[in-house]
Design an enzyme around this catalytic site. Sequence first.
Site, PDB file in Angstrom:
ATOM      1  N   SER A  73       0.824  -1.106   0.097  1.00 14.14           N
ATOM      2  CA  SER A  73       0.016   0.059  -0.100  1.00 14.14           C
ATOM      3  C   SER A  73       0.955   1.320   0.057  1.00 14.14           C
ATOM      4  CB  SER A  73      -0.957  -0.069   1.090  1.00 14.14           C
ATOM      5  OG  SER A  73      -1.841   0.937   1.207  1.00 14.14           O
ATOM      6  N   ASN A  74       0.393   2.346   0.313  1.00 17.04           N
ATOM      7  CA  ASN A  74       1.141   3.660   0.508  1.00 17.04           C
ATOM      8  C   ASN A  74       0.761   4.471   1.712  1.00 17.04           C
ATOM      9  OD1 ASN A  74      -1.034   5.345  -0.579  1.00 17.04           O
ATOM     10  ND2 ASN A  74      -1.127   4.076  -2.219  1.00 17.04           N
ATOM     11  N   HIS A  75       1.106   5.765   1.776  1.00 19.17           N
ATOM     12  CA  HIS A  75       1.286   6.696   2.884  1.00 19.17           C
ATOM     13  C   HIS A  75      -0.071   7.302   2.802  1.00 19.17           C
ATOM     14  CE1 HIS A  75       4.721   5.622   4.972  1.00 19.17           C
ATOM     15  NE2 HIS A  75       5.560   5.951   3.937  1.00 19.17           N
TER      16      HIS A  75
END
Length: 222
Positions: free
Chosen positions: A33-35
């Site tokens: 995933s990502n931030h």
Amino acid sequence: VSDFFTQKSLEGKKIIVTAGPTKEALDPIRFFSNHSSGKMGYAIAEAARRAGAEVTLVTGAALADLSGVTTVRVTTAREMYDEVVNRYPEADAVIKAAAVADYRPEHVSMRKIKKSDGAMTVTMVRNPDILKELGVRKKDQVLIGFAAETDHLDENARKKLETKHLDLLVANHASDSFGEDTNKVTFFFADGKEQTFEKMPKRQVAVRICDALADLFEMSEP
Ligand code: CTP
Ligand code: CA
């Protein structure tokens, strides 16, 4: 200055907003995933509703539901693709604040992957580019995209604006937005105009975006 300093009407407009990250499973325990926190997209959904729009929020972030906003929760990029593309023909605008994973693991293990000595290699395959697809299918919808970049902001922003057939691209440096309640953005419009703002609360950025959208609707009226 209030969070809602200016707010033009979006009465009668159907608007899809996407928010948050997508998650791409590797096994039952792990994902890529990502931030993205989802705060920017939720703030836009809230501002658009306040401006009188009928808002559908397609979100990969599990923030508190917004009253008066239809919320559709998704996990993967492909789920977001289905939910957005299916609703697209009825929409007047799409605002894609979501940070969509560009890749997913080619294989998802049904069991927990056990570690072994040495390196591990995961083959990742491309996810569909939702916004690009919306650009291809565009009739008279207004399309607004986002870009968080670490470098070459202007160049990357202009390229995305063009290749995805957007009306407006909202760009920022990655370090100015992730996890923050504020954002520092530049608007890149399809007609070549640019507008850079001071750092401000995301709720205020959201109002600026909704006002820009109202102007774009006005410009596209016959
Ligand atoms: N986007 C999308 N579907 C994807 C990837 C991105 O709809 N699979 C949308 C994002 O929601 C955002 C815009 O496209 O509004 C730009 O996303 P970004 O990740 O900055 O651009 P990419 O085209 O994916 O290019 P890159 O990651 O290589 O910079
Ligand atoms: Ca990307």
